[in-house]
Design an enzyme around this catalytic site. Structure first.
Site, mmCIF file in Angstrom:
data_model
loop_
_atom_site.group_PDB
_atom_site.id
_atom_site.type_symbol
_atom_site.label_atom_id
_atom_site.label_comp_id
_atom_site.label_asym_id
_atom_site.label_seq_id
_atom_site.Cartn_x
_atom_site.Cartn_y
_atom_site.Cartn_z
ATOM 1 N N PHE A 167 33.759 39.831 29.927
ATOM 2 C CA PHE A 167 34.551 40.323 31.100
ATOM 3 C C PHE A 167 35.678 41.139 30.503
ATOM 4 O O PHE A 167 36.134 40.459 29.254
ATOM 5 C CB PHE A 167 34.815 39.314 31.905
ATOM 6 N N ASP A 238 35.438 30.694 29.965
ATOM 7 C CA ASP A 238 35.367 31.358 31.592
ATOM 8 C C ASP A 238 34.196 30.925 32.418
ATOM 9 O O ASP A 238 33.353 31.454 32.472
ATOM 10 C CB ASP A 238 35.243 33.271 30.912
ATOM 11 N N TYR A 263 40.076 32.360 43.286
ATOM 12 C CA TYR A 263 39.126 33.682 44.601
ATOM 13 C C TYR A 263 38.001 33.678 44.927
ATOM 14 O O TYR A 263 38.195 34.620 45.716
ATOM 15 C CB TYR A 263 39.921 34.966 44.757
ATOM 16 N N LYS A 264 37.403 33.095 44.010
ATOM 17 C CA LYS A 264 35.713 34.449 44.252
ATOM 18 C C LYS A 264 35.024 32.266 44.719
ATOM 19 O O LYS A 264 34.997 32.337 46.603
ATOM 20 C CB LYS A 264 35.268 33.965 42.156
ATOM 21 N N ARG A 415 25.350 44.947 43.007
ATOM 22 C CA ARG A 415 24.960 43.376 42.274
ATOM 23 C C ARG A 415 25.504 42.692 43.983
ATOM 24 O O ARG A 415 25.973 42.978 44.666
ATOM 25 C CB ARG A 415 26.699 43.091 41.721
#
Length: 443
Positions: A167, A238, A263-264, A415
């Protein structure tokens, strides 16, 4: 409500309705496919016997939508707005500064809020509460743990090894840290499927994301960590697309450090605080992980106002500044949905949802230029499914307009994220019907 208030509210409602563009024929077609989809009996049976089905009622989900982007922003837990109202009106509005210490005996003071949230995250990632700190953003926490790893490593080890396609934030943070340290350091990007030949004597730390943000490919954390430890390399994981999606076992894997966002799949809300993990073997009095960003809230006695930094016990030393009470409170409340959740049941349902999506999408792959890029092997799959399509950006825009909210990633990735706490197998069938309508419209 006064007449002025009523008039203003009515005017605002009318303006909002006027500002919202009418559905295009394509969006209406996708929406009709979504709501009119026939749900196969086998999927209805799976939902009827779903041990997590009751969790859906603990979330606010809009009607006419299948939300498949919880791997970017989790849905709103119903309890969060009430908690935020209480914090704003009572704890802040009435109690004011007294709330930093008021309620400590029953776990409602602000001062220890980061530790209480850390204790809720710890079992989700296979950690002990004192190994977890909740603070700052994922990028800032990545900086902290990478700096600690480089300092712990022998002086001759000056390389951070990472996934060539990691990422971007992870790569940017590593680049920035090494630039700050000056010459002699290197960020080395390699294929994570071929690490054997790269865990060399000059590598200090291995920085990897367990689940790839584009493809949903899951790495074998335990095996890779064992490889790294055997080579004398510290590991930084991560967990942005792992925590809350399936069981994570950092201690079992022997990981050194980890970071993740709130927040995911943890559903803490936009911009929710991040967390970091430091193995307790790096938190002792000797050879402890150094704190690169040290602040008064990470001090052993913050209100002593000592002029020298003495780290607090455990990972709390990595909390530098005043806790973000509003966002921490939202995350604290959101995490309560996991209190009665069997994480292995969560993983079983995740795999069932993604298996079903892949199976129902197979006929569309045969008709349209769709290529599955997510591994079909369960051990190598996170909780999302991704496809390549030459018009991925346009197709996803069509889907979102029609009520199937997924995500697009450059250059050509569609996605779809699956959150077992609030998704059903019927949602999967509806989403596939929407995808079919979108693809047929562009054929």
């Amino acid at each position: 409500m006064t007449n002025i208030d009523a008039t203003t509210t009515a005017a605002q409602t009318t303006a909002a309705q006027t500002a919202r563009p009418p559905a295009s024929p394509l969006h209406a077609r996708i929406g009709a496919a979504l709501t009119g989809a026939a749900i196969p009996a086998d999927l209805l049976d799976l939902d009827a016997h779903d041990p997590l089905a009751h969790k859906r009622d603990e979330f606010t989900l809009p009607g006419g939508v299948v939300y498949l982007d919880g791997n970017s922003l989790g849905a709103l837990p119903r309890a969060v707005p009430e908690r935020l109202q209480q914090v704003a009106a009572q704890e802040w509005g009435d109690a004011l500064i007294r709330s930093w210490s008021a309620g400590a005996d029953w776990g409602r003071d602000w001062m220890n809020l980061p530790d209480r949230v850390a204790a809720k995250i710890a079992p989700l990632i296979g950690a002990l509460p004192h190994e977890v700190a909740v603070t700052d953003t994922t990028g800032v926490n990545t900086f902290k743990v990478l700096a600690a790893a480089l300092k712990l490593a022998p002086a001759e080890r000056r390389v951070i090894l990472t996934d060539a396609e990691n990422f971007p934030t992870d790569l940017y943070i590593a680049q920035g840290l090494l630039d700050l340290l000056g010459g002699g350091y290197e960020l080395r990007r390699v294929n994570p499927d071929a690490l054997d030949g790269h865990l060399t004597a000059d590598v200090a730390a291995l920085l990897l994301t367990e689940v790839d943000y584009r493809t949903g490919r899951r790495l074998d954390m335990a095996a890779i960590t064992a490889q790294a430890r055997a080579a004398g390399v510290l590991t930084v994981w991560d967990l942005a697309h792992s925590a809350g999606a399936f069981p994570v076992d950092l201690r079992g894997a022997g990981a050194d450090f980890a970071v993740g966002c709130g927040y995911k799949f943890l559903n803490g809300g936009p911009g929710a605080p991040s967390f970091l993990f430091v193995s307790e073997r790096h938190l002792g009095n000797e050879n402890a992980a150094p704190v690169a960003i040290s602040g008064w809230m990470g001090h052993a006695d913050p209100f002593e106002m000592d002029r020298a930094f003495t780290p607090a016990p455990g990972a709390r030393r990595f909390v530098p500044g005043t806790p973000m009470v509003l966002s921490l409170s939202a995350l604290d409340s959101a995490l309560d949905v996991f209190a009665d959740v069997d994480l292995h049941a969560l993983r079983t349902k995740s795999l069932s949802l993604t298996d079903t999506f892949i199976r129902l999408m197979e006929p569309l792959c045969a008709r349209f230029p769709l290529t599955l890029v997510t591994p079909q092997e369960h051990a190598r799959r996170g909780s999302q499914v991704s496809y390549r399509h030459p018009q991925a950006r346009e197709v996803m825009a069509d889907l979102i307009g029609g009520g199937v909210i997924g995500d697009y990633r450059t250059p050509d990735i569609l996605r779809f994220g699956f959150t077992p706490l609030y998704h059903s197998h019927a949602d999967v069938a509806r989403a596939v019907a929407g995808v079919q309508a979108a693809l047929e419209a562009r054929a």
